[in-house]
Design a protein around this motif. Structure first.
Motif, PDB file in Angstrom:
ATOM      1  N   ALA A 575     -82.516 -31.459   6.553  1.00  0.00           N
ATOM      2  CA  ALA A 575     -81.791 -31.082   7.762  1.00  0.00           C
ATOM      3  C   ALA A 575     -81.753 -32.234   8.772  1.00  0.00           C
ATOM      4  O   ALA A 575     -80.709 -32.510   9.383  1.00  0.00           O
ATOM      5  CB  ALA A 575     -82.441 -29.846   8.389  1.00  0.00           C
ATOM      6  N   GLN A 576     -82.879 -32.930   8.952  1.00  0.00           N
ATOM      7  CA  GLN A 576     -82.934 -34.055   9.888  1.00  0.00           C
ATOM      8  C   GLN A 576     -82.038 -35.199   9.427  1.00  0.00           C
ATOM      9  O   GLN A 576     -81.346 -35.839  10.240  1.00  0.00           O
ATOM     10  CB  GLN A 576     -84.387 -34.548  10.030  1.00  0.00           C
ATOM     11  N   ALA A 577     -82.051 -35.459   8.087  1.00  0.00           N
ATOM     12  CA  ALA A 577     -81.207 -36.537   7.553  1.00  0.00           C
ATOM     13  C   ALA A 577     -79.734 -36.226   7.765  1.00  0.00           C
ATOM     14  O   ALA A 577     -78.937 -37.108   8.120  1.00  0.00           O
ATOM     15  CB  ALA A 577     -81.504 -36.742   6.065  1.00  0.00           C
ATOM     16  N   GLU A 578     -79.350 -34.963   7.569  1.00  0.00           N
ATOM     17  CA  GLU A 578     -77.943 -34.567   7.779  1.00  0.00           C
ATOM     18  C   GLU A 578     -77.540 -34.727   9.244  1.00  0.00           C
ATOM     19  O   GLU A 578     -76.442 -35.183   9.568  1.00  0.00           O
ATOM     20  CB  GLU A 578     -77.754 -33.117   7.322  1.00  0.00           C
ATOM     21  N   LYS A 579     -78.474 -34.371  10.154  1.00  0.00           N
ATOM     22  CA  LYS A 579     -78.201 -34.521  11.583  1.00  0.00           C
ATOM     23  C   LYS A 579     -78.054 -35.994  11.951  1.00  0.00           C
ATOM     24  O   LYS A 579     -77.132 -36.390  12.682  1.00  0.00           O
ATOM     25  CB  LYS A 579     -79.336 -33.887  12.379  1.00  0.00           C
ATOM     26  N   ASP A 580     -78.947 -36.847  11.415  1.00  0.00           N
ATOM     27  CA  ASP A 580     -78.901 -38.287  11.694  1.00  0.00           C
ATOM     28  C   ASP A 580     -77.616 -38.899  11.147  1.00  0.00           C
ATOM     29  O   ASP A 580     -76.993 -39.761  11.798  1.00  0.00           O
ATOM     30  CB  ASP A 580     -80.114 -38.993  11.079  1.00  0.00           C
ATOM     31  N   LEU A 581     -77.228 -38.457   9.918  1.00  0.00           N
ATOM     32  CA  LEU A 581     -76.000 -38.985   9.326  1.00  0.00           C
ATOM     33  C   LEU A 581     -74.779 -38.638  10.172  1.00  0.00           C
ATOM     34  O   LEU A 581     -73.870 -39.467  10.358  1.00  0.00           O
ATOM     35  CB  LEU A 581     -75.820 -38.416   7.908  1.00  0.00           C
ATOM     36  N   GLU A 582     -74.757 -37.398  10.675  1.00  0.00           N
ATOM     37  CA  GLU A 582     -73.634 -36.978  11.521  1.00  0.00           C
ATOM     38  C   GLU A 582     -73.533 -37.859  12.762  1.00  0.00           C
ATOM     39  O   GLU A 582     -72.432 -38.308  13.132  1.00  0.00           O
ATOM     40  CB  GLU A 582     -73.835 -35.509  11.916  1.00  0.00           C
ATOM     41  N   GLU A 583     -74.649 -38.152  13.398  1.00  0.00           N
ATOM     42  CA  GLU A 583     -74.659 -38.991  14.604  1.00  0.00           C
ATOM     43  C   GLU A 583     -74.277 -40.427  14.263  1.00  0.00           C
ATOM     44  O   GLU A 583     -73.522 -41.088  15.002  1.00  0.00           O
ATOM     45  CB  GLU A 583     -76.039 -38.951  15.253  1.00  0.00           C
ATOM     46  N   LEU A 584     -74.814 -40.957  13.145  1.00  0.00           N
ATOM     47  CA  LEU A 584     -74.515 -42.349  12.763  1.00  0.00           C
ATOM     48  C   LEU A 584     -73.040 -42.520  12.384  1.00  0.00           C
ATOM     49  O   LEU A 584     -72.398 -43.535  12.716  1.00  0.00           O
ATOM     50  CB  LEU A 584     -75.414 -42.761  11.585  1.00  0.00           C
ATOM     51  N   GLU A 585     -72.502 -41.537  11.666  1.00  0.00           N
ATOM     52  CA  GLU A 585     -71.092 -41.618  11.278  1.00  0.00           C
ATOM     53  C   GLU A 585     -70.182 -41.542  12.499  1.00  0.00           C
ATOM     54  O   GLU A 585     -69.136 -42.195  12.562  1.00  0.00           O
ATOM     55  CB  GLU A 585     -70.774 -40.495  10.293  1.00  0.00           C
ATOM     56  N   ALA A 586     -70.570 -40.733  13.495  1.00  0.00           N
ATOM     57  CA  ALA A 586     -69.793 -40.683  14.750  1.00  0.00           C
ATOM     58  C   ALA A 586     -69.856 -42.032  15.450  1.00  0.00           C
ATOM     59  O   ALA A 586     -68.843 -42.515  16.005  1.00  0.00           O
ATOM     60  CB  ALA A 586     -70.351 -39.582  15.654  1.00  0.00           C
ATOM     61  N   LYS A 587     -71.042 -42.656  15.436  1.00  0.00           N
ATOM     62  CA  LYS A 587     -71.198 -43.986  16.055  1.00  0.00           C
ATOM     63  C   LYS A 587     -70.354 -45.013  15.318  1.00  0.00           C
ATOM     64  O   LYS A 587     -69.714 -45.889  15.934  1.00  0.00           O
ATOM     65  CB  LYS A 587     -72.690 -44.387  15.999  1.00  0.00           C
ATOM     66  N   GLU A 588     -70.334 -44.922  13.995  1.00  0.00           N
ATOM     67  CA  GLU A 588     -69.531 -45.842  13.182  1.00  0.00           C
ATOM     68  C   GLU A 588     -68.048 -45.700  13.527  1.00  0.00           C
ATOM     69  O   GLU A 588     -67.329 -46.696  13.688  1.00  0.00           O
ATOM     70  CB  GLU A 588     -69.762 -45.533  11.694  1.00  0.00           C
TER      71      GLU A 588
END
Length: 638
Positions: A575-588
């Motif tokens: 769950a934490q990895a999915e949340k981090d990926l969502e934030e990183l992809e938005a930043k990208e």
């Protein structure tokens, strides 16, 4: 690190000291064998160490926080409980800890997003795991099985157990507690060979210090790294195991004997000189001077350890080459077969040991060979010119109502009294002992009397049932040597592994109602047994079908709790990895849109830093994606 010490300990029985000036120290990882003849005070010393008896002088001190473990004669059990329930009491604090953990788990189920609860749960699970919360039940099972309490007995009420079973259970409970200093008084008594081997392996890896009184040389050889010898009122410390102690003791006694004999020669010369010259006027002063020097001389004591027991077995005539042949033999009683399909041959000069669990039928086999019990089926063929002697472990071959001297005299009416007294003295019977009735003798004295009787029969085939029972180490060593020098054939039952290893050239293993023969000593048998077990495991592994992951229902409660904990941890990681990926992809996406702005795309000073940010974010996305994939795959296994 030293964890316990004896300081100038002395114990008296009336006016006479049992031992005195006893000093020793015990290291935190010590493996000590306490040896000495019967009556030397070994058990007394243990009782002083445990506080069950007060020393006449001196003290035994233990470091703060060091708990002593000792099996007393009175058993510390709640007899209303089952075996399993009683063993669980050792881990009650851990069980309480598990119950608190379970409450936290229920709280998390109601409040899954509570970060504080999650942190407390993780810490509680870690503490529980480190304390052995997920393994203590397996530890109990292993210990009970090791001490020959199969799973079918675990629900038995303790009150229904025999005295021997309660003693073994006391041992289990003590070892589960793991006290930092373990004091054991004859721990190998009444244990079968499989249990002895298991116990020995367990104690080698025991996390604390061990001091044990034992007559089992094999046990001491494989466990001890120090020997405390308590003899003639003194305690002497030797480095090494029992065999190394024997070698050191022999060397010490040889050196002392040489020094003693040299001094005695010197004393004799001086006394002769004094006697010749004391009356001569010209030499009287010199003689007087030598007399004074002689009176002040510090005398060397003779070696104290020479065994006084003298045992010799020999045969009156040789037997034939073939001594005994068993063919498809079954032995037992009218209502029960103990052993069957027994087939082996004993030839002249063989030393054959029969081993196996208590009660399996070893003594029954000997009694059948002795014709005290009838053959159930199969055949026994006796060789030519056999004279058979029998040593009964229950010592029933002698009349308890007779005196010691009459026990011998009735069998050898032509012998004169002086010769009988001399033979009995060689077996350590004093002038007072020989007029006692057999019923008044100790177990060790009855054993020595039985051996005396047997040695005077001059048989060429000896059957011996537990001949080392009741004998102290010195007497056992003498018996071992006497049987090693014996010119006849020997068939014996024993649980004494050192005795077996020293004598046997064949091992008959009684197991599962049958008997199997190994052509070698006890060490050879152990090696062959290990090979057989390894081969059986390999065969089982090859034949076993491919099985998918074990279902959760097959795990124990504690194991399942651990799996549930790991599963929840992985779920949180995913769950934490999915949340981090969502934030990183938005930043990208945000950086890429900025870089697409014509004003920035044309300005290298602005585009360069954005490109560096984008590279860093993409590397981070790659790392988090890998972590997500690993956690997801692990989660799938649940």
């Amino acid at each position: 690190m030293i964890i316990a010490q004896g300081h100038n300990l002395e114990q008296r029985f009336g006016a006479a000291p049992i031992f005195s000036k006893v000093n020793f120290s015990i290291e935190n990882n010590a493996r000590i064998g306490l040896v000495g003849p019967n009556g030397a005070g070994k058990t007394t010393l243990l009782k002083i160490m445990t506080g069950r008896q007060e020393a006449s002088q001196g003290e035994f001190t233990v470091n703060k926080g060091i708990e002593l473990g000792y099996i007393a004669q009175e058993h510390d059990f709640d007899e209303e409980k089952s075996i399993w329930e009683e063993m669980l009491t050792v881990f009650q604090p851990l069980i309480d800890q598990g119950q608190q953990l379970e409450k936290l788990q229920y709280a998390i189920a109601d409040h899954p997003e509570d970060e504080d609860l999650l942190r407390r749960l993780d810490q509680a699970q870690y503490n529980f795991e480190q304390a052995g919360g997920y393994t203590y039940q397996a530890e109990i099972k292993s210990m009970l099985n090791g001490f020959n309490f199969p799973e079918a007995t675990w629900n038995k009420q303790i009150a229904s157990l025999s005295g021997g079973e309660k003693t073994r259970l006391s041992f289990v409970k003590l070892l589960l507690k793991k006290p930092p200093l373990l004091l054991l008084d004859e721990p190998t008594n009444y244990l079968d060979l499989d249990t002895l081997d298991w116990l020995e392996a367990f104690l080698k890896n025991y996390p604390g210090a061990i001091l044990t009184v034992s007559h089992d040389q094999y046990f001491l050889d494989h466990l001890a790294t120090q020997i405390f010898e308590l003899q003639h009122g003194e305690l002497t410390v030797f480095k090494g195991n029992y065999s190394q102690y024997l070698a050191q003791r022999e060397l010490r006694d040889q050196q002392q004997e040489a020094a003693y004999e040299k001094q005695q020669e010197e004393i004799k010369r001086e006394e002769e000189f004094i006697q010749k010259n004391i009356v001569r006027a010209s030499t009287t002063k010199q003689a007087q001077s030598r007399r004074k020097a002689l009176e002040k001389m510090e005398l060397v004591d003779p070696p104290k350890h020479k065994s006084k027991v003298r045992i010799k077995f020999d045969s009156a005539r040789p037997s034939g080459k073939e001594v005994l042949i068993l063919k498809d033999l079954a032995v037992g009683y009218p209502d029960k077969t103990m052993l069957k399909d027994i087939s082996f041959q004993i030839n002249k000069g063989d030393r054959v040991a029969i081993i196996g669990q208590n009660g399996i039928g070893k003594s029954t086999l000997l009694k059948t060979v002795m014709k005290q019990l009838p053959v159930k089926s199969g055949a026994i063929k006796y060789g030519a010119s056999l004279d058979i002697g029998y040593y009964d472990q229950e010592l029933q071959g002698i009349d308890y109502s007779k005196t010691v001297i009459d026990t011998i005299w009735d069998r050898h009416k032509d012998m004169n009294e002086k010769d009988i007294r001399s033979i009995l003295a060689s077996f350590l019977f004093t002038a007072k002992d020989i007029d006692k009735k057999v019923s008044q003798l100790s177990g060790g004295q009855r054993a020595r009397l039985t051996l005396t009787v047997l040695s005077m029969e001059h048989n060429n085939f000896l059957l011996m049932d537990e001949p080392t029972n009741h004998l102290d180490l010195d007497a056992k060593e003498v018996l071992e040597k006497a049987l090693a020098d014996y010119d006849g054939t020997l068939l014996f039952v024993s649980h004494d592994r050192y005795f077996i290893n020293e004598l046997a050239n064949k091992i008959v293993v009684a197991k599962d109602g049958q008997a199997k023969i190994y052509e070698g000593n006890y060490t050879y048998y152990l090696n062959e047994k290990a090979k057989e077990e390894a081969a059986a495991q390999e065969t089982a592994a090859q034949e076993a079908p491919v099985v998918k992951a074990v279902s959760e229902s097959k795990f124990s409660y504690q194991e399942q709790k651990k799996r549930d904990s790991e599963k929840r941890k992985l779920e949180r990681q995913v769950a934490q990895a999915e949340k981090d990926l969502e934030e990183l992809e938005a930043k990208e996406q945000e950086i890429q849109e900025a870089m697409a702005d014509p004003a920035i795309a044309a300005d290298f000073s602005k585009l360069g830093p954005l490109q560096e940010d984008l590279t860093a974010v993409q590397e981070k996305i790659s790392q988090v994606s890998q972590a997500w994939e690993d956690a997801s795959l692990a989660l799938e296994e649940f």
